[in-house]
Motif scaffolding. Structure first.
Motif, mmCIF file in Angstrom:
data_model
loop_
_atom_site.group_PDB
_atom_site.id
_atom_site.type_symbol
_atom_site.label_atom_id
_atom_site.label_comp_id
_atom_site.label_asym_id
_atom_site.label_seq_id
_atom_site.Cartn_x
_atom_site.Cartn_y
_atom_site.Cartn_z
ATOM 1 N N GLY A 52 -20.264 -3.335 41.993
ATOM 2 C CA GLY A 52 -20.323 -4.770 41.723
ATOM 3 C C GLY A 52 -21.367 -5.501 42.529
ATOM 4 N N ASN A 53 -22.076 -4.798 43.399
ATOM 5 C CA ASN A 53 -23.105 -5.437 44.215
ATOM 6 C C ASN A 53 -24.485 -5.023 43.745
ATOM 7 O OD1 ASN A 53 -21.468 -6.925 45.975
ATOM 8 N ND2 ASN A 53 -21.079 -5.119 47.218
ATOM 9 N N SER A 54 -25.461 -5.857 44.101
ATOM 10 C CA SER A 54 -26.840 -5.573 43.706
ATOM 11 C C SER A 54 -27.775 -5.753 44.890
ATOM 12 C CB SER A 54 -27.261 -6.493 42.563
ATOM 13 O OG SER A 54 -27.289 -7.836 42.979
ATOM 14 N N PHE A 55 -28.984 -5.241 44.706
ATOM 15 C CA PHE A 55 -30.062 -5.411 45.687
ATOM 16 C C PHE A 55 -31.302 -5.833 44.913
ATOM 17 C CE2 PHE A 55 -33.868 -3.715 47.732
ATOM 18 C CZ PHE A 55 -33.793 -4.360 48.953
ATOM 19 N N THR A 56 -31.998 -6.839 45.406
ATOM 20 C CA THR A 56 -33.197 -7.348 44.765
ATOM 21 C C THR A 56 -34.372 -7.226 45.720
ATOM 22 O OG1 THR A 56 -31.880 -8.954 43.521
ATOM 23 C CG2 THR A 56 -34.235 -9.381 43.689
ATOM 24 N N THR A 57 -35.484 -6.724 45.193
ATOM 25 C CA THR A 57 -36.730 -6.703 45.954
ATOM 26 C C THR A 57 -37.848 -7.226 45.066
ATOM 27 O OG1 THR A 57 -38.332 -5.364 47.178
ATOM 28 C CG2 THR A 57 -37.177 -4.269 45.363
ATOM 29 N N TYR A 58 -38.752 -7.977 45.657
ATOM 30 C CA TYR A 58 -39.893 -8.502 44.915
ATOM 31 C C TYR A 58 -41.183 -7.772 45.306
ATOM 32 C CZ TYR A 58 -36.689 -12.090 43.406
ATOM 33 O OH TYR A 58 -35.614 -12.743 42.845
ATOM 34 N N ASN A 59 -41.039 -6.613 45.964
ATOM 35 C CA ASN A 59 -42.189 -5.845 46.441
ATOM 36 C C ASN A 59 -42.548 -4.662 45.548
ATOM 37 O OD1 ASN A 59 -42.406 -7.491 48.746
ATOM 38 N ND2 ASN A 59 -40.824 -6.310 49.762
ATOM 39 N N PHE A 60 -41.796 -4.417 44.495
ATOM 40 C CA PHE A 60 -42.045 -3.283 43.605
ATOM 41 C C PHE A 60 -41.980 -3.755 42.164
ATOM 42 C CE2 PHE A 60 -40.698 -1.400 47.535
ATOM 43 C CZ PHE A 60 -41.505 -0.280 47.657
ATOM 44 N N GLY A 61 -42.437 -2.910 41.253
ATOM 45 C CA GLY A 61 -42.459 -3.283 39.852
ATOM 46 C C GLY A 61 -43.557 -4.308 39.604
ATOM 47 N N ILE A 62 -43.388 -5.110 38.586
ATOM 48 C CA ILE A 62 -44.376 -6.132 38.245
ATOM 49 C C ILE A 62 -44.103 -7.392 39.059
ATOM 50 C CG2 ILE A 62 -45.329 -7.549 36.371
ATOM 51 C CD1 ILE A 62 -44.212 -5.284 34.458
ATOM 52 N N ASN A 63 -42.892 -7.936 38.909
ATOM 53 C CA ASN A 63 -42.474 -9.134 39.655
ATOM 54 C C ASN A 63 -41.263 -8.870 40.523
ATOM 55 O OD1 ASN A 63 -44.208 -11.325 39.200
ATOM 56 N ND2 ASN A 63 -43.398 -11.608 37.146
ATOM 57 N N GLY A 64 -40.825 -7.620 40.590
ATOM 58 C CA GLY A 64 -39.657 -7.283 41.387
ATOM 59 C C GLY A 64 -38.719 -6.387 40.620
ATOM 60 N N VAL A 65 -37.710 -5.899 41.332
ATOM 61 C CA VAL A 65 -36.722 -4.973 40.773
ATOM 62 C C VAL A 65 -35.347 -5.380 41.274
ATOM 63 C CG1 VAL A 65 -35.959 -2.559 40.706
ATOM 64 C CG2 VAL A 65 -38.400 -3.080 40.755
ATOM 65 N N VAL A 66 -34.361 -5.313 40.376
ATOM 66 C CA VAL A 66 -32.973 -5.495 40.778
ATOM 67 C C VAL A 66 -32.236 -4.190 40.488
ATOM 68 C CG1 VAL A 66 -32.263 -6.526 38.569
ATOM 69 C CG2 VAL A 66 -30.892 -6.917 40.621
ATOM 70 N N VAL A 67 -31.434 -3.747 41.470
ATOM 71 C CA VAL A 67 -30.621 -2.529 41.339
ATOM 72 C C VAL A 67 -29.169 -2.957 41.433
ATOM 73 C CG1 VAL A 67 -30.122 -0.246 42.303
ATOM 74 C CG2 VAL A 67 -32.429 -1.201 42.489
ATOM 75 N N TYR A 68 -28.333 -2.448 40.534
ATOM 76 C CA TYR A 68 -26.921 -2.828 40.478
ATOM 77 C C TYR A 68 -26.047 -1.584 40.533
ATOM 78 C CZ TYR A 68 -22.608 -5.072 38.944
ATOM 79 O OH TYR A 68 -21.326 -5.544 38.876
#
Length: 142
Positions: A52-68
């Motif tokens: 139920g938790n996520s992690f967001t980074t704006y340092n990878f991908g195009i504009n960022g990545v969210v992992v759930y």
């Protein structure tokens, strides 16, 4: 009997969805190659140890990545660019709970469990990334 088999075969061949073409051939989002490793033993990624938790980074991908984290065995990862806009400042998505929202003024928002559009307009879902768990490390890549 043969007409039934022929009819079923015809339905199977013509009934396949084109969703994969829509999902993977988005004209707005380029294919950026990257590999992100998240060591779940580190405090920065501790939330991903709990469903139920996520992690967001704006340092990878195009504009960022969210992992759930769905259930400690299944994880999703999506690009944080609105897939229904050309790339621009307002098309970077922000995550609130399980919803990723666009700030371009059209009300687009997406579910980070499924990638589906939950509000607004557009034909494209979120761009998915692959997730592989190896021991206590999540590897996110495309």
């Amino acid at each position: 009997m043969w007409p039934l088999i022929f009819s079923l075969a015809f339905l199977l061949l013509t009934g396949c969805s084109q969703d994969d073409n829509i999902r993977y051939n988005n004209p707005y989002l380029p294919n950026e190659s990257f590999r992100l490793n998240l060591n779940l033993s580190l405090p920065e990624y501790n939330n991903l140890n709990f469903p139920g938790n996520s992690f967001t980074t704006y340092n990878f991908g195009i504009n960022g990545v969210v992992v759930y984290n769905i259930n400690n065995n299944q994880y999703t990862a999506f690009e944080l660019s609105d897939p229904n806009h050309p790339l621009q400042d307002c098309s970077r998505l922000t995550v609130e709970g399980i919803i990723a929202k666009c700030s371009c003024g059209d009300g687009n928002s997406y579910n980070i469990l499924t990638g589906e559009l939950s509000a607004g307009t557009g034909q494209y879902p979120l761009k998915p990334y692959r997730v592989r768990k190896n021991g206590n490390v999540l590897e996110i890549f495309n």
